[in-house]
Each structure stands twice: as structure tokens, then as C-alpha cells.
Design a protein around this motif. Structure first.
Motif, mmCIF file in Angstrom:
data_model
loop_
_atom_site.group_PDB
_atom_site.id
_atom_site.type_symbol
_atom_site.label_atom_id
_atom_site.label_comp_id
_atom_site.label_asym_id
_atom_site.label_seq_id
_atom_site.Cartn_x
_atom_site.Cartn_y
_atom_site.Cartn_z
ATOM 1 N N TYR A 40 0.885 -1.084 -0.014
ATOM 2 C CA TYR A 40 -0.152 -0.129 -0.205
ATOM 3 C C TYR A 40 0.746 1.250 0.089
ATOM 4 O O TYR A 40 1.902 1.199 0.505
ATOM 5 C CB TYR A 40 -0.786 0.001 1.295
ATOM 6 C CG TYR A 40 -1.626 1.232 1.370
ATOM 7 C CD1 TYR A 40 -2.736 1.543 0.370
ATOM 8 C CD2 TYR A 40 -1.511 1.948 2.371
ATOM 9 C CE1 TYR A 40 -3.564 2.588 0.574
ATOM 10 C CE2 TYR A 40 -2.283 3.343 2.617
ATOM 11 C CZ TYR A 40 -3.111 3.606 1.531
ATOM 12 O OH TYR A 40 -4.168 4.575 1.711
ATOM 13 N N GLY A 41 0.424 2.291 -0.454
ATOM 14 C CA GLY A 41 1.159 3.611 -0.478
ATOM 15 C C GLY A 41 1.007 4.219 -1.920
ATOM 16 O O GLY A 41 0.681 3.522 -2.922
ATOM 17 N N THR A 42 1.732 5.315 -2.096
ATOM 18 C CA THR A 42 1.903 6.055 -3.256
ATOM 19 C C THR A 42 2.427 5.343 -4.280
ATOM 20 O O THR A 42 2.013 5.354 -5.687
ATOM 21 C CB THR A 42 2.470 7.368 -3.227
ATOM 22 O OG1 THR A 42 1.750 8.185 -2.311
ATOM 23 C CG2 THR A 42 2.417 8.212 -4.380
ATOM 24 N N ALA A 112 -0.285 11.772 7.926
ATOM 25 C CA ALA A 112 -1.450 10.996 7.751
ATOM 26 C C ALA A 112 -1.754 10.210 9.106
ATOM 27 O O ALA A 112 -1.544 9.028 9.181
ATOM 28 C CB ALA A 112 -1.396 10.134 6.513
ATOM 29 N N GLY A 115 -3.750 7.144 9.549
ATOM 30 C CA GLY A 115 -3.421 5.739 8.842
ATOM 31 C C GLY A 115 -2.632 4.884 9.376
ATOM 32 O O GLY A 115 -2.224 3.901 9.018
ATOM 33 N N TRP A 188 -0.598 -0.389 10.413
ATOM 34 C CA TRP A 188 -1.031 0.717 9.517
ATOM 35 C C TRP A 188 -2.065 0.302 8.384
ATOM 36 O O TRP A 188 -2.143 -1.036 8.239
ATOM 37 C CB TRP A 188 0.288 1.281 9.019
ATOM 38 C CG TRP A 188 1.153 0.002 8.297
ATOM 39 C CD1 TRP A 188 0.999 0.065 6.854
ATOM 40 C CD2 TRP A 188 2.066 -0.615 8.763
ATOM 41 N NE1 TRP A 188 1.836 -1.262 6.496
ATOM 42 C CE2 TRP A 188 2.735 -1.487 7.590
ATOM 43 C CE3 TRP A 188 2.666 -1.152 9.936
ATOM 44 C CZ2 TRP A 188 3.497 -2.489 7.939
ATOM 45 C CZ3 TRP A 188 3.551 -1.948 10.090
ATOM 46 C CH2 TRP A 188 3.866 -2.777 8.886
ATOM 47 N N ASP A 189 -2.629 1.181 7.654
ATOM 48 C CA ASP A 189 -3.255 0.910 6.509
ATOM 49 C C ASP A 189 -2.310 0.323 5.242
ATOM 50 O O ASP A 189 -1.300 0.723 5.228
ATOM 51 C CB ASP A 189 -3.995 2.155 5.651
ATOM 52 C CG ASP A 189 -5.264 2.567 6.773
ATOM 53 O OD1 ASP A 189 -5.789 1.561 7.182
ATOM 54 O OD2 ASP A 189 -5.606 3.746 6.719
ATOM 55 N N GLN A 215 5.016 9.577 5.098
ATOM 56 C CA GLN A 215 5.593 8.504 4.179
ATOM 57 C C GLN A 215 6.875 9.265 3.577
ATOM 58 O O GLN A 215 6.882 10.388 3.098
ATOM 59 C CB GLN A 215 4.625 8.226 2.898
ATOM 60 C CG GLN A 215 4.964 7.284 2.202
ATOM 61 C CD GLN A 215 4.001 6.937 1.054
ATOM 62 O OE1 GLN A 215 4.404 6.139 0.343
ATOM 63 N NE2 GLN A 215 2.800 7.680 1.184
ATOM 64 N N ASP A 242 -0.232 11.355 -6.780
ATOM 65 C CA ASP A 242 -0.870 12.133 -5.558
ATOM 66 C C ASP A 242 -2.236 12.888 -6.098
ATOM 67 O O ASP A 242 -3.263 12.913 -5.395
ATOM 68 C CB ASP A 242 0.197 13.255 -4.823
ATOM 69 C CG ASP A 242 0.809 12.208 -3.909
ATOM 70 O OD1 ASP A 242 0.743 11.099 -3.836
ATOM 71 O OD2 ASP A 242 1.907 13.055 -3.311
ATOM 72 N N GLN A 274 -5.102 8.476 3.715
ATOM 73 C CA GLN A 274 -3.799 8.773 3.218
ATOM 74 C C GLN A 274 -3.573 10.221 2.827
ATOM 75 O O GLN A 274 -4.363 11.098 2.743
ATOM 76 C CB GLN A 274 -3.309 7.878 1.896
ATOM 77 C CG GLN A 274 -2.060 8.007 1.383
ATOM 78 C CD GLN A 274 -1.812 7.188 0.186
ATOM 79 O OE1 GLN A 274 -2.382 6.201 0.257
ATOM 80 N NE2 GLN A 274 -0.985 7.441 -0.583
ATOM 81 N N TYR A 276 -1.604 13.418 0.774
ATOM 82 C CA TYR A 276 -1.140 13.537 -0.812
ATOM 83 C C TYR A 276 -0.583 14.863 -0.721
ATOM 84 O O TYR A 276 -0.678 15.920 -0.365
ATOM 85 C CB TYR A 276 -2.466 13.479 -1.707
ATOM 86 C CG TYR A 276 -2.977 12.328 -1.695
ATOM 87 C CD1 TYR A 276 -2.657 10.979 -2.285
ATOM 88 C CD2 TYR A 276 -4.250 12.046 -0.724
ATOM 89 C CE1 TYR A 276 -3.355 9.999 -1.911
ATOM 90 C CE2 TYR A 276 -4.913 10.843 -0.689
ATOM 91 C CZ TYR A 276 -4.566 9.632 -1.403
ATOM 92 O OH TYR A 276 -5.074 8.460 -1.305
#
Length: 317
Positions: A40-42, A112, A115, A188-189, A215, A242, A274, A276
């Protein structure tokens, strides 16, 4: 102690290293940027869109992707030269830098704090963080949630030593949590959102008001020195993803759910929490990271003091 190649090999044996399906091998004339990402994540959003490959091709670079179960494993790979770039939460780079990894902070996302959270079973008698005294808490050692646990205990008037810790990666932590082998789980998410949806886990405390939960995007010092233009392109592409995701959260969840193996409703919850807007590392963020490092040194969680400022990229995007 410096992380060894033997340790890295052991860690990778349990990592989610995936084949590069659909990836066209780099031409011999291409340079390659090897990117480590998590579930998960950008970066997983960027991988799904295929935008980075298009941008880097114009300057003669190809991309290789490798998935890791959590930040500490990803940074061990960075340390031994198996990847060139990746993203983690706040805590993994502190442990890695303290272990001698030549990492560099390239950029970050805004805080975040929702999250990540301390979760308890829905019918647990534990109602406050103070109730965790003497209880067993599962977490991934050296991950972003390690600091959340420290600060939440501090806020509740407890010492870190007042709880028993079970250091488990996300999948094992979820299993232990469901089986009642631990009393709480700090996670975490999207694992957090998945537990909330699937087993109605209850949030005891998230990061709001006590930790920022940034992050970070990190690279190896040698790669930074020799591939600055490529890193600038990567950061630019992250910025575009983002912007798109922030404006199209539902569409992002629907599009990415099949490829990342996370139910759409779970992914939508996580994406809403999250942050951005990728940014260069500034003095305020350096101070926040330094505060975390200092706390971990005081607790004996890292062997020596470190300077975050020494590991920040100078210039660039």
C-alpha cells in the motif's frame, strides 16, 4: 551493527517478492532504477498506472519493481544494493541509519496520522491505552507504528516497558490478533482498514495529535549522487499520482483493488486516510524525525545517536 547480506537473504525469504509480470526487460543500453514498494502507498498507485515507465523511458531508464512486506525489509534491501529507491514510514529509516545504511531522504508526503492505529478486538475489555499495562501488543519492529506505541503509552502515563511486545510482520500480527494470542495490535493501512472491516477491530488510539506518520521516499547515497535527474522524474511522477488519487479516491480504489489484492471498500477507507502532495524534506520534518530518533536512542531501541540532517538529499526536486 551493519546489516549483512546474510540477514537480508533471510529477510527476503519471508518477503512478498513478486515476479515482474508484464514488465519488458531493460534494453542493454538502458539504465535501471529498482524500486521497492509495499502492499500500500503512493508507489503501488504509481506502479499500477504505469506512468513512471513512460516518463523514465524518455531519459533512457527502465524500471524494476519488488514488493516487500514492510519498511524495515525494504530498507535492508536498499542497504545491500538490491533496490535503489523506495518508501517507508517514519521509523524504518531511523533504524536503518543507526545500523549504518547509506540511505538518503529524498522527499515526503504530508502527515497522515489516521493511517495507523492501536487496535483491540471488538469485544475486548480494554477501553483505554492505560488498560494496556501488562498486556501483550503485536507490532512490526522498527516500523512506523513502533513510534505510535511509544507516544500513545507516554500520553497514557505508561512506560514502554509497561507492556509486553510481540514483534510480528503484518500477516502474522493479524493471525495472532484474531486468535487472541495478543491483546492489541499496532498496525497501519491497509491492514488497519482490513481489520476494521473484516473482523470489526476497534481503534483504541490512532496517531492524531501524537505522531505525524509521514511517508518518506528514500534512496541509496550512491544512486542519489549518480542519478539525480532520474530521481527528479520519479518525484514528479509521484506528484502527478498524488494529484489524481486525491481527486479520484473511489476510482483509484476500484482500479487498484484487483491488482493489489485488497477489497475495494477496504482500499477506499485507506485511501481516504492517506495524505497527498509530495514535498522536499524541510527543516520542520528533519526536526520531527530527529525527535523520533532521539526517543529511540533514549529507550535503547537504537544503539547510538544519529543525525537526520546528514541523511537528507541536497537540492533536487
Amino acid at each position: 551493527m551493519r546489516i549483512t547480506r546474510r540477514v537480508f537473504t533471510t529477510v527476503l525469504s519471508g518477503a512478498l517478492v513478486v515476479p515482474l509480470t508484464g514488465f519488458n526487460p531493460a534494453r542493454a543500453s538502458d539504465k535501471v532504477i529498482r524500486i521497492g514498494y509495499q502492499k500500500y502507498g503512493t508507489l503501488v498507485l504509481l506502479k499500477g498506472k504505469g506512468l513512471l515507465e513512460e516518463k523514465l523511458e524518455t531519459i533512457g531508464y527502465a524500471v524494476e519493481w519488488t514488493e516487500f512486506p514492510a519498511g524495515p525489509q525494504l530498507l535492508e534491501a536498499l542497504n545491500v544494493g538490491a533496490v535503489d529507491f523506495g518508501s517507508t514510514g517514519e521509523t524504518p529509516p531511523i533504524f536503518a541509519q543507526a545500523a549504518g545504511a547509506p540511505l538518503v531522504y529524498v522527499a515526503h508526503e504530508p502527515p497522515a496520522p489516521r493511517g495507523e492505529a492501536i487496535l483491540v478486538p471488538k469485544d475486548s475489555a480494554i477501553q483505554t491505552v492505560a488498560d494496556l499495562k501488562g498486556k501483550t501488543v503485536a507490532l512490526n519492529k522498527g516500523s512506523n507504528v513502533h513510534y505510535l506505541l511509544v507516544k500513545a503509552l507516554e500520553e497514557a502515563g505508561l512506560a514502554y516497558s509497561d507492556v509486553k511486545t510481540a514483534f510480528l510482520p503484518p500477516a502474522d500480527g493479524r493471525a495472532a490478533f484474531e486468535q487472541g494470542a495478543v491483546d492489541a495490535w499496532v498496525i497501519w493501512d491497509p491492514f488497519q482498514a482490513a481489520a476494521e472491516v473484516a473482523i470489526e477491530a476497534r481503534t483504541l488510539r490512532n496517531g492524531e495529535g501524537i505522531v505525524p506518520n509521514h511517508q518518506f521516499y528514500l534512496s541509496a547515497r550512491t544512486f542519489v549522487d549518480e542519478n539525480g535527474a532520474a530521481l527528479d522524474v520519479v518525484v514528479e511522477a509521484i506528484g502527478e499520482i498524488d494529484t489524481w488519487t486525491k481527486a479520484n479516491t473511489a476510482a483509484a480504489a476500484a482500479e487498484l483493488s484487483p491488482s493489489v489484492g485488497i477489497p475495494e471498500d477496504v482500499l477506499a477507507i485507506a485511501l481516504e486516510r492517506q495524505s497527498y502532495g509530495v514535498k522536499a524534506i524541510d527543516e520542520a520534518v528533519v526536526k520531527q524525525q530527529q525527535a523520533i530518533a532521539d526517543v529511540f536512542h533514549e529507550l535503547g531501541l537504537i544503539p547510538s545517536s544519529i543525525s537526520i540532517a546528514d541523511a537528507v538529499r541536497k537540492g533536487g526536486a
